[in-house]
Design a protein around this motif. Structure first.
Motif, PDB file in Angstrom:
ATOM      1  N   ILE A   1      -1.224  13.067   4.698  1.00  0.00           N
ATOM      2  CA  ILE A   1      -1.828  14.023   5.623  1.00  0.00           C
ATOM      3  C   ILE A   1      -3.157  14.478   5.014  1.00  0.00           C
ATOM      4  O   ILE A   1      -3.177  15.213   4.024  1.00  0.00           O
ATOM      5  CB  ILE A   1      -0.898  15.234   5.871  1.00  0.00           C
ATOM      6  N   TYR A   2      -4.270  14.011   5.563  1.00  0.00           N
ATOM      7  CA  TYR A   2      -5.597  14.314   5.029  1.00  0.00           C
ATOM      8  C   TYR A   2      -6.204  15.496   5.776  1.00  0.00           C
ATOM      9  O   TYR A   2      -6.286  15.493   7.002  1.00  0.00           O
ATOM     10  CB  TYR A   2      -6.521  13.103   5.183  1.00  0.00           C
ATOM     11  N   ASP A   3      -6.622  16.520   5.010  1.00  0.00           N
ATOM     12  CA  ASP A   3      -7.329  17.677   5.571  1.00  0.00           C
ATOM     13  C   ASP A   3      -8.830  17.405   5.482  1.00  0.00           C
ATOM     14  O   ASP A   3      -9.394  17.342   4.384  1.00  0.00           O
ATOM     15  CB  ASP A   3      -6.969  18.942   4.780  1.00  0.00           C
ATOM     16  N   ILE A   4      -9.474  17.211   6.649  1.00  0.00           N
ATOM     17  CA  ILE A   4     -10.889  16.832   6.660  1.00  0.00           C
ATOM     18  C   ILE A   4     -11.763  17.953   6.099  1.00  0.00           C
ATOM     19  O   ILE A   4     -12.713  17.705   5.359  1.00  0.00           O
ATOM     20  CB  ILE A   4     -11.358  16.487   8.096  1.00  0.00           C
ATOM     21  N   LYS A   5     -11.442  19.210   6.425  1.00  0.00           N
ATOM     22  CA  LYS A   5     -12.297  20.328   6.025  1.00  0.00           C
ATOM     23  C   LYS A   5     -12.348  20.484   4.515  1.00  0.00           C
ATOM     24  O   LYS A   5     -13.406  20.720   3.942  1.00  0.00           O
ATOM     25  CB  LYS A   5     -11.795  21.630   6.672  1.00  0.00           C
ATOM     26  N   SER A   6     -11.204  20.362   3.838  1.00  0.00           N
ATOM     27  CA  SER A   6     -11.157  20.580   2.390  1.00  0.00           C
ATOM     28  C   SER A   6     -11.157  19.280   1.595  1.00  0.00           C
ATOM     29  O   SER A   6     -11.185  19.300   0.374  1.00  0.00           O
ATOM     30  CB  SER A   6      -9.909  21.393   2.025  1.00  0.00           C
ATOM     31  N   ASN A   7     -11.118  18.131   2.306  1.00  0.00           N
ATOM     32  CA  ASN A   7     -11.056  16.813   1.659  1.00  0.00           C
ATOM     33  C   ASN A   7      -9.913  16.751   0.646  1.00  0.00           C
ATOM     34  O   ASN A   7     -10.081  16.286  -0.481  1.00  0.00           O
ATOM     35  CB  ASN A   7     -12.384  16.448   0.995  1.00  0.00           C
ATOM     36  N   THR A   8      -8.755  17.266   1.048  1.00  0.00           N
ATOM     37  CA  THR A   8      -7.552  17.174   0.229  1.00  0.00           C
ATOM     38  C   THR A   8      -6.489  16.445   1.044  1.00  0.00           C
ATOM     39  O   THR A   8      -6.655  16.213   2.235  1.00  0.00           O
ATOM     40  CB  THR A   8      -7.036  18.570  -0.166  1.00  0.00           C
ATOM     41  N   ARG A   9      -5.407  16.096   0.390  1.00  0.00           N
ATOM     42  CA  ARG A   9      -4.347  15.406   1.115  1.00  0.00           C
ATOM     43  C   ARG A   9      -2.992  15.851   0.609  1.00  0.00           C
ATOM     44  O   ARG A   9      -2.834  16.322  -0.524  1.00  0.00           O
ATOM     45  CB  ARG A   9      -4.471  13.887   0.976  1.00  0.00           C
ATOM     46  N   VAL A  10      -1.988  15.728   1.479  1.00  0.00           N
ATOM     47  CA  VAL A  10      -0.592  15.953   1.125  1.00  0.00           C
ATOM     48  C   VAL A  10       0.102  14.595   1.176  1.00  0.00           C
ATOM     49  O   VAL A  10      -0.065  13.837   2.137  1.00  0.00           O
ATOM     50  CB  VAL A  10       0.087  16.941   2.107  1.00  0.00           C
TER      51      VAL A  10
END
Length: 582
Positions: free
Chosen positions: A492-501
């Motif tokens: 699960i990639y968070d575009i705003k923070s450029n992090t992923r789960v």
């Protein structure tokens, strides 16, 4: 990047080269004692070069009997490890953590194991047990993600009272000024008195709110940093390093979670108001003797505040109807519906990869229309009330078909593309989010006119073969979801923070199709788990919410109707519709 704190090969520099002289590797235990002796062996478990006398410790302790010693001269170059930035070092002895005491649940270096845990029954080498907790980092990240979202909620909640304070203070002043027309002297004094008290209260309150906001912004920063560390260790570290990081962070996560939960339970409400009395005593009374109203200054924590947590209701599925997918006279091969999507009016669109068809089904799964394609379609998405788009994979194109109310399909245009595309969904009204194969850009953005660009995501440098991954996009939170069939993993990639789960769980085996599920606005994730024959519901923070066992095997694709009341699921044998309840 060399491992911090680990010994390096010590060789004669090229500037000192002398004919006939060979490079010598020094004994690391001796070097720490300021002795310069030549190493005879290398222990891969201890990660050290040692002379024979220093290596004799392997014969003394039973837990070191399985260590493999090789001749130092046979080691061309000492293995380079991922830099854990001191996380893999013992706090007491500053040695590399290589053991885990299962009796006391503690990480140990070799000194800890010998001195502090010699009476323990189960001291094991980390590298032998690290693989047991393959899914630990994803659960740890999910917990950190929950902490960050709660902290963000607190920050958002504290900003509102600060704005309301200014508004309340202005309203009090306006109220007083309206009365001042009748009793100018008294209300001049009254305004000064009340303004003094309210401003004093506001300063005190703003201090508390600012501190609360600052504390929770620090939580957010700390959690974001921890998520980045976990991602780096997960991608570049060894299983041992991943295990060490998990043990290191468990306590931090627990403390942070407790602190943020307390903050969520203490979301203060702040109000300022002024109510005039029904009768007014006029001057010459001093304003200090009589205030014509009641000033209320309140900073409180509601007694019955509801915990602010991410509530993800369990999606319950009830089968509505089902049809068998069989080879008919018109089909050359057994059908494989590689793409599904619902039209706004409830009709279902499917593409048959094996037989090169696009089909239309009504709400009772009766086939009402079809269109013969010239290629093997990969996936389909509904663009509007009367238009769908189909990916062609190696055909390097996206076809747009018009669908009439009478179920007639017509090719209206084709967009040439430069990438092999598989799964497809709508990113917004003018762009698709499209999954790739044989490409390191795992998901790309394609406009309705065929223009291609990349997400600002640091995807791992790997390529997925065809049909080994699928993607979807969550609009309300700007996140990309990607399945990895062979790794049994959901990203699960968070575009705003450029992090992923990273989501790994025993309930997810060989994941295939993925869709954004109900309810709004939380939007869960629905995944087809091939080897468990089920549809798995996952929260956006990576928590497994539920798993629905199907009465047919190997689910391949899933899609959700516009009103999110119906789910369609297909495999090689059946096409099924399910009603959604919570």
């Amino acid at each position: 990047m060399a491992e911090k704190g680990s010994g390096n090969m010590e060789n004669n520099s090229s500037g000192d080269a002398v004919p006939g002289r060979t490079e010598q590797i020094l004994c690391q235990p001796c070097s720490r004692k300021d002795k310069q002796t030549v190493a005879d062996v290398f222990c891969s478990i201890c990660d050290e070069f040692q002379r024979l006398d220093c290596s004799n410790i392997h014969k003394t302790y039973a837990f070191m009997k399985n260590h493999k010693l090789v001749k130092a001269k046979d080691i061309k170059e000492k293995p380079v490890s991922f830099d854990m930035k001191g996380l893999d070092q013992c706090d007491e002895h500053q040695k590399v953590l290589k053991f885990f005491c299962e009796d006391e649940n503690q990480l140990c270096c070799s000194t800890c194991a010998i001195v502090d845990h010699r009476k323990c029954h189960s001291v094991v080498e980390i590298q032998k047990i690290a693989a047991r907790s393959a899914s630990a980092s994803s659960k740890l990240k999910a917990s950190l993600q929950d902490i960050r979202e709660k902290a963000e909620t607190v920050v958002k909640y504290t900003k509102s009272p600060k704005e309301q304070l200014d508004q309340d203070v202005k309203e009090v002043s306006l109220k007083i000024r309206r009365m001042r027309d009748n009793v100018m002297k008294m209300f001049d004094d009254l305004e000064r008195s009340v303004a003094k008290d309210t401003e004093s209260f506001k300063r005190e309150t703003l201090g508390k709110l600012t501190k609360k906001q600052s504390d929770n912004e620090k939580h957010i920063a700390d959690v974001t940093k921890s998520l980045e560390t976990i991602d780096n260790v997960h991608q570049h570290g060894t299983p041992s390093q991943q295990f060490i990081l998990e043990q290191r962070m468990k306590k931090q996560v627990s403390e942070r979670s407790s602190n943020v939960d307390k903050e969520c339970q203490r979301l203060e409400t702040v109000t300022i108001s002024f109510d005039f009395d029904e009768t007014l005593k006029l001057p010459p009374l001093s304003i200090s003797d009589y205030i014509p109203g009641t000033l209320t200054l309140k900073y409180s924590v509601p007694e019955a505040v509801k915990p602010i947590t991410s509530v993800d209701p369990i999606v319950k599925l009830t089968k509505v109807t089902s049809i068998d997918l069989k080879q008919t006279g018109n089909n050359v091969k057994e059908p494989l519906y590689s793409g599904l999507d619902f039209l706004p009016d409830g009709r279902l669109i499917a593409v048959d990869n094996k037989n090169k068809n696009c089909l239309i089904y009504n709400e009772k799964l009766k086939k009402v229309g079809s269109y013969q394609l010239s290629y093997h379609p990969q996936s389909v998405v509904v663009v509007s009330v009367e238009e769908v788009a189909i990916t062609s994979g190696a055909g390097y194109k996206i076809d747009f078909l018009h669908i009439s109310r009478s179920n007639e399909l017509t090719l209206i245009r084709t967009c040439k593309v430069t990438t092999k595309y598989d799964s497809i969904c709508m990113k917004d009204d003018r762009h698709f989010a499209v999954g790739t194969y044989d490409d390191t850009r795992h998901v790309r953005i394609v406009s309705l006119s065929g223009e291609e660009k990349d997400f600002s995501i640091n995807f791992p440098k790997k390529k997925y073969p065809i049909s080994t991954s699928a993607c979807t996009y969550i609009r309300n939170s700007d996140k990309v979801v990607l399945t990895d069939r062979d790794e049994h993993t959901i990203y699960i990639y968070d575009i705003k923070s450029n992090t992923r789960v990273v989501v790994k769980d025993d309930q997810i085996k060989k994941p295939r199709g993925v869709a954004v599920g109900p309810p709004d606005p939380s939007d869960c994730i629905l995944v087809c788990s091939k080897k468990t024959d089920s549809i798995v519901q996952i929260s956006q923070t990576g928590r497994i919410i539920s798993s629905y066992k199907l009465d047919t095997s190997h689910p391949y694709r899933v899609c959700v109707s516009n009103d999110k009341s119906i789910i369609a699921v297909t495999n090689k044998r059946k096409l099924q519709l399910f009603k959604v309840t919570y």
